[in-house]
Scaffold this motif. Structure first.
Motif, PDB file in Angstrom:
ATOM      1  N   ILE A 177     -12.550 -10.922  95.710  1.00  0.00           N
ATOM      2  CA  ILE A 177     -11.290 -11.259  95.050  1.00  0.00           C
ATOM      3  C   ILE A 177     -10.200 -10.265  95.422  1.00  0.00           C
ATOM      4  CG2 ILE A 177     -11.690  -9.916  92.937  1.00  0.00           C
ATOM      5  CD1 ILE A 177     -10.445 -12.280  91.375  1.00  0.00           C
ATOM      6  N   ALA A 178     -10.611  -9.104  95.921  1.00  0.00           N
ATOM      7  CA  ALA A 178      -9.648  -8.072  96.328  1.00  0.00           C
ATOM      8  C   ALA A 178     -10.337  -7.105  97.275  1.00  0.00           C
ATOM      9  CB  ALA A 178      -9.103  -7.330  95.102  1.00  0.00           C
ATOM     10  N   GLU A 179      -9.553  -6.236  97.890  1.00  0.00           N
ATOM     11  CA  GLU A 179     -10.067  -5.236  98.815  1.00  0.00           C
ATOM     12  C   GLU A 179      -9.288  -3.947  98.624  1.00  0.00           C
ATOM     13  OE1 GLU A 179      -9.371  -5.407 103.256  1.00  0.00           O
ATOM     14  OE2 GLU A 179     -11.482  -6.045 103.200  1.00  0.00           O
ATOM     15  N   VAL A 180     -10.002  -2.824  98.635  1.00  0.00           N
ATOM     16  CA  VAL A 180      -9.339  -1.535  98.453  1.00  0.00           C
ATOM     17  C   VAL A 180      -9.740  -0.592  99.582  1.00  0.00           C
ATOM     18  CG1 VAL A 180      -9.275  -1.779  95.940  1.00  0.00           C
ATOM     19  CG2 VAL A 180     -11.190  -0.602  97.012  1.00  0.00           C
ATOM     20  N   ASP A 181      -8.903   0.407  99.825  1.00  0.00           N
ATOM     21  CA  ASP A 181      -9.194   1.454 100.796  1.00  0.00           C
ATOM     22  C   ASP A 181      -9.851   2.626 100.076  1.00  0.00           C
ATOM     23  OD1 ASP A 181      -8.079   0.030 102.903  1.00  0.00           O
ATOM     24  OD2 ASP A 181      -6.089   0.894 102.604  1.00  0.00           O
ATOM     25  N   LEU A 182     -10.914   3.160 100.669  1.00  0.00           N
ATOM     26  CA  LEU A 182     -11.623   4.285 100.079  1.00  0.00           C
ATOM     27  C   LEU A 182     -11.859   5.338 101.166  1.00  0.00           C
ATOM     28  CD1 LEU A 182     -12.873   5.084  97.310  1.00  0.00           C
ATOM     29  CD2 LEU A 182     -15.067   4.285  98.203  1.00  0.00           C
ATOM     30  N   ALA A 183     -11.054   6.380 101.123  1.00  0.00           N
ATOM     31  CA  ALA A 183     -11.187   7.461 102.101  1.00  0.00           C
ATOM     32  C   ALA A 183     -12.097   8.569 101.607  1.00  0.00           C
ATOM     33  CB  ALA A 183      -9.808   8.033 102.432  1.00  0.00           C
ATOM     34  N   ALA A 184     -12.228   8.687 100.304  1.00  0.00           N
ATOM     35  CA  ALA A 184     -13.083   9.704  99.688  1.00  0.00           C
ATOM     36  C   ALA A 184     -13.448   9.237  98.291  1.00  0.00           C
ATOM     37  CB  ALA A 184     -12.354  11.045  99.626  1.00  0.00           C
ATOM     38  N   GLY A 185     -14.465   9.876  97.717  1.00  0.00           N
ATOM     39  CA  GLY A 185     -14.837   9.548  96.341  1.00  0.00           C
ATOM     40  C   GLY A 185     -15.698   8.304  96.243  1.00  0.00           C
ATOM     41  N   ALA A 186     -15.511   7.557  95.157  1.00  0.00           N
ATOM     42  CA  ALA A 186     -16.421   6.449  94.853  1.00  0.00           C
ATOM     43  C   ALA A 186     -15.705   5.332  94.128  1.00  0.00           C
ATOM     44  CB  ALA A 186     -17.586   6.959  93.996  1.00  0.00           C
TER      45      ALA A 186
ATOM     46  N   ALA B  32     -13.995  -8.565  84.845  1.00  0.00           N
ATOM     47  CA  ALA B  32     -14.420  -7.643  85.897  1.00  0.00           C
ATOM     48  C   ALA B  32     -13.509  -6.429  85.925  1.00  0.00           C
ATOM     49  CB  ALA B  32     -14.414  -8.329  87.256  1.00  0.00           C
ATOM     50  N   VAL B  33     -14.103  -5.267  86.144  1.00  0.00           N
ATOM     51  CA  VAL B  33     -13.354  -4.006  86.233  1.00  0.00           C
ATOM     52  C   VAL B  33     -13.954  -3.167  87.353  1.00  0.00           C
ATOM     53  CG1 VAL B  33     -12.637  -1.898  85.055  1.00  0.00           C
ATOM     54  CG2 VAL B  33     -12.920  -4.000  83.741  1.00  0.00           C
ATOM     55  N   SER B  34     -13.115  -2.631  88.225  1.00  0.00           N
ATOM     56  CA  SER B  34     -13.547  -1.674  89.243  1.00  0.00           C
ATOM     57  C   SER B  34     -12.697  -0.426  89.114  1.00  0.00           C
ATOM     58  CB  SER B  34     -13.409  -2.257  90.649  1.00  0.00           C
ATOM     59  OG  SER B  34     -14.314  -3.310  90.853  1.00  0.00           O
ATOM     60  N   VAL B  35     -13.347   0.739  89.169  1.00  0.00           N
ATOM     61  CA  VAL B  35     -12.658   2.016  88.982  1.00  0.00           C
ATOM     62  C   VAL B  35     -12.985   2.939  90.152  1.00  0.00           C
ATOM     63  CG1 VAL B  35     -12.491   4.078  87.523  1.00  0.00           C
ATOM     64  CG2 VAL B  35     -12.662   1.810  86.474  1.00  0.00           C
ATOM     65  N   ILE B  36     -11.988   3.678  90.603  1.00  0.00           N
ATOM     66  CA  ILE B  36     -12.163   4.675  91.660  1.00  0.00           C
ATOM     67  C   ILE B  36     -12.108   6.062  91.023  1.00  0.00           C
ATOM     68  CG2 ILE B  36     -11.169   5.677  93.762  1.00  0.00           C
ATOM     69  CD1 ILE B  36     -10.056   2.904  94.424  1.00  0.00           C
ATOM     70  N   ALA B  37     -13.061   6.910  91.402  1.00  0.00           N
ATOM     71  CA  ALA B  37     -13.106   8.265  90.860  1.00  0.00           C
ATOM     72  C   ALA B  37     -13.693   9.194  91.910  1.00  0.00           C
ATOM     73  CB  ALA B  37     -13.937   8.312  89.580  1.00  0.00           C
ATOM     74  N   GLU B  38     -13.722  10.479  91.593  1.00  0.00           N
ATOM     75  CA  GLU B  38     -14.265  11.439  92.556  1.00  0.00           C
ATOM     76  C   GLU B  38     -15.768  11.290  92.715  1.00  0.00           C
ATOM     77  OE1 GLU B  38     -14.859  15.305  89.608  1.00  0.00           O
ATOM     78  OE2 GLU B  38     -13.130  15.215  90.950  1.00  0.00           O
TER      79      GLU B  38
ATOM     80  N   ALA C 161      -8.644  -4.632  87.613  1.00  0.00           N
ATOM     81  CA  ALA C 161      -9.358  -5.386  86.587  1.00  0.00           C
ATOM     82  C   ALA C 161      -8.815  -6.810  86.529  1.00  0.00           C
ATOM     83  CB  ALA C 161      -9.225  -4.707  85.223  1.00  0.00           C
ATOM     84  N   PHE C 162      -9.646  -7.713  86.031  1.00  0.00           N
ATOM     85  CA  PHE C 162      -9.255  -9.117  85.919  1.00  0.00           C
ATOM     86  C   PHE C 162      -9.650  -9.633  84.538  1.00  0.00           C
ATOM     87  CE2 PHE C 162      -9.875  -8.201  90.345  1.00  0.00           C
ATOM     88  CZ  PHE C 162      -8.789  -8.805  90.964  1.00  0.00           C
ATOM     89  N   ASP C 163      -8.705 -10.357  83.907  1.00  0.00           N
ATOM     90  CA  ASP C 163      -9.018 -10.938  82.601  1.00  0.00           C
ATOM     91  C   ASP C 163      -9.704 -12.284  82.796  1.00  0.00           C
ATOM     92  OD1 ASP C 163      -7.041 -12.840  83.156  1.00  0.00           O
ATOM     93  OD2 ASP C 163      -5.554 -11.935  81.821  1.00  0.00           O
ATOM     94  N   GLN C 164      -9.961 -12.976  81.696  1.00  0.00           N
ATOM     95  CA  GLN C 164     -10.724 -14.216  81.766  1.00  0.00           C
ATOM     96  C   GLN C 164      -9.990 -15.317  82.521  1.00  0.00           C
ATOM     97  OE1 GLN C 164     -13.902 -14.532  80.703  1.00  0.00           O
ATOM     98  NE2 GLN C 164     -13.857 -12.359  80.161  1.00  0.00           N
TER      99      GLN C 164
ATOM    100  N   GLN D 182      -6.244 -13.114  85.861  1.00  0.00           N
ATOM    101  CA  GLN D 182      -5.004 -12.352  86.073  1.00  0.00           C
ATOM    102  C   GLN D 182      -5.370 -10.906  86.368  1.00  0.00           C
ATOM    103  OE1 GLN D 182      -2.080 -12.564  82.944  1.00  0.00           O
ATOM    104  NE2 GLN D 182      -1.020 -10.715  83.626  1.00  0.00           N
ATOM    105  N   ALA D 183      -4.719 -10.353  87.381  1.00  0.00           N
ATOM    106  CA  ALA D 183      -5.056  -8.993  87.822  1.00  0.00           C
ATOM    107  C   ALA D 183      -4.277  -7.949  87.062  1.00  0.00           C
ATOM    108  CB  ALA D 183      -4.789  -8.847  89.311  1.00  0.00           C
ATOM    109  N   TYR D 184      -4.962  -6.858  86.739  1.00  0.00           N
ATOM    110  CA  TYR D 184      -4.349  -5.652  86.177  1.00  0.00           C
ATOM    111  C   TYR D 184      -4.773  -4.526  87.114  1.00  0.00           C
ATOM    112  CZ  TYR D 184      -3.908  -8.412  81.890  1.00  0.00           C
ATOM    113  OH  TYR D 184      -3.613  -9.385  80.968  1.00  0.00           O
ATOM    114  N   SER D 185      -3.815  -3.858  87.721  1.00  0.00           N
ATOM    115  CA  SER D 185      -4.186  -2.870  88.740  1.00  0.00           C
ATOM    116  C   SER D 185      -3.212  -1.710  88.751  1.00  0.00           C
ATOM    117  CB  SER D 185      -4.210  -3.524  90.120  1.00  0.00           C
ATOM    118  OG  SER D 185      -4.522  -2.595  91.118  1.00  0.00           O
ATOM    119  N   SER D 186      -3.750  -0.514  88.928  1.00  0.00           N
ATOM    120  CA  SER D 186      -2.913   0.686  89.073  1.00  0.00           C
ATOM    121  C   SER D 186      -2.737   1.058  90.534  1.00  0.00           C
ATOM    122  CB  SER D 186      -3.543   1.859  88.314  1.00  0.00           C
ATOM    123  OG  SER D 186      -4.785   2.216  88.901  1.00  0.00           O
ATOM    124  N   ILE D 187      -3.343   0.275  91.441  1.00  0.00           N
ATOM    125  CA  ILE D 187      -3.241   0.532  92.881  1.00  0.00           C
ATOM    126  C   ILE D 187      -2.919  -0.769  93.609  1.00  0.00           C
ATOM    127  CG2 ILE D 187      -4.820   2.504  92.864  1.00  0.00           C
ATOM    128  CD1 ILE D 187      -7.024   0.620  93.763  1.00  0.00           C
ATOM    129  N   GLU D 188      -2.512  -0.631  94.845  1.00  0.00           N
ATOM    130  CA  GLU D 188      -2.219  -1.810  95.661  1.00  0.00           C
ATOM    131  C   GLU D 188      -3.506  -2.395  96.218  1.00  0.00           C
ATOM    132  OE1 GLU D 188       0.386  -3.015  99.642  1.00  0.00           O
ATOM    133  OE2 GLU D 188       0.788  -1.135  98.572  1.00  0.00           O
TER     134      GLU D 188
END
Length: 296
Positions: free
Chosen positions: A200-209, A245-251, A283-286, A289-295
């Motif tokens: 449903i989406a794609e993110v870039d991950l250069a470091a962390g998890a 659904a929720v996906s989170v990026i962290a160290e 994150a996505f609601d039922q 609809q997307a809720y995102s702090s990143i592109e």
């Protein structure tokens, strides 16, 4: 010889696992594969609630009450203790009794009387954790399934960093990278669509998890209502009106997985929780609809 992207897969902790590595010598792969898979197996054998011989099963049977635990287990339990308080008691690994009354293979809700009895055995404070030992009471059962896989991801990523290797570890969708790949500024990571196959989406991950939680992994539907396996310790039910659904990026993956799980358990307060944590998220609601702090 220039490095090439090499991969291997295996099954552990209930799902498919993959590791992708930049290596110059192909024969390096066999040695590294064994070391990493052995580490996952070790953690699974130690912390699985399904293996009677595991350390966790011994703890749950009360065999290790008031016995000093090893440093690794102490670290995990202290982490749980902190998350229990930080999450407003939503993150609680003592929900093991609920797994005996919920069956996500058949579309039936648990008997309210069984659910009420199960709730009496839930509560992290009933573990009586003093920072080194446990003393289980009230037939409490600890389930570390919500953090062991993420902890294993971090352990494998640490091993890669210690070897100076560039790699990505993926244990059933929980992912960490040691550093960016050789040929690009970041790894491309797909986020599972919560209602159909594919991303449903794609993110870039250069470091962390990055780690995610959702209502699409194990669930039942009754009268148009979806009940997922993420159960609240206060009600014994999934949170209503929350994200799907929720996906989170962290160290690290452990933190990312915890924050995403709590966001699901918080229901309508999940978005506020994510904003409070100040970590990158999607994150996505039922209604999807997307809720995102990143592109994305």
């Amino acid at each position: 010889m220039s490095a090439r992207l090499r991969s291997f897969g295996f099954k552990a902790m209930g799902g498919p696992c993959n590791v992708h590595l930049w290596l110059r010598e192909e024969d390096e792969l066999t040695k590294i594969e064994k070391e990493l898979t052995d580490e996952v197996r070790r953690l699974e054998a130690k912390f699985s609630r399904f293996q009677p011989s595991s350390l966790l099963s011994q703890i749950n049977r009360g065999e290790l009450n008031e016995v000093s635990l090893d440093a690794e287990t102490v670290g995990l339990f202290n982490y749980v203790d902190q998350c229990f308080d930080l999450s407003g008691h939503m993150f609680d690994p003592t929900i093991g009794s609920l797994h005996r009354v919920w069956d996500f293979k058949i579309p039936n809700l648990p008997d309210p009387r069984d659910l009420e009895r199960a709730l009496q055995h839930i509560g992290w404070k009933k573990v009586n954790w003093d920072g080194r030992t446990v003393n289980l009471t009230h037939n409490v059962q600890i389930d570390l399934g919500g953090i062991v896989k993420e902890f294993a991801v971090d352990r494998l990523c640490t091993l890669l960093k210690e070897k100076g290797l560039i790699g990505l570890v993926n244990l059933s969708g929980d992912i960490a990278v040691s550093q960016a790949p050789e040929d690009k500024p970041a790894w491309k990571v797909a986020i599972q669509h919560p209602r159909k196959a594919g991303a449903i989406a794609e993110v870039d991950l250069a470091a962390g998890a990055i780690a995610g939680s959702g209502d699409y992994e194990r669930f039942i539907e009754i009268d148009g209502v979806r009940y997922c396996h993420l159960l609240r310790p206060d009600t014994g039910y999934p949170a209503p009106n929350g994200f799907c659904a929720v996906s989170v990026i962290a160290e690290n993956c452990l933190l990312a997985g915890t924050v995403s799980t709590v966001a699901m358990l918080k229901g309508e307060l999940g978005h506020a929780w994510l904003e409070e944590m100040q970590l990158p998220y999607v994150a996505f609601d039922q209604a999807l609809q997307a809720y995102s702090s990143i592109e994305v």
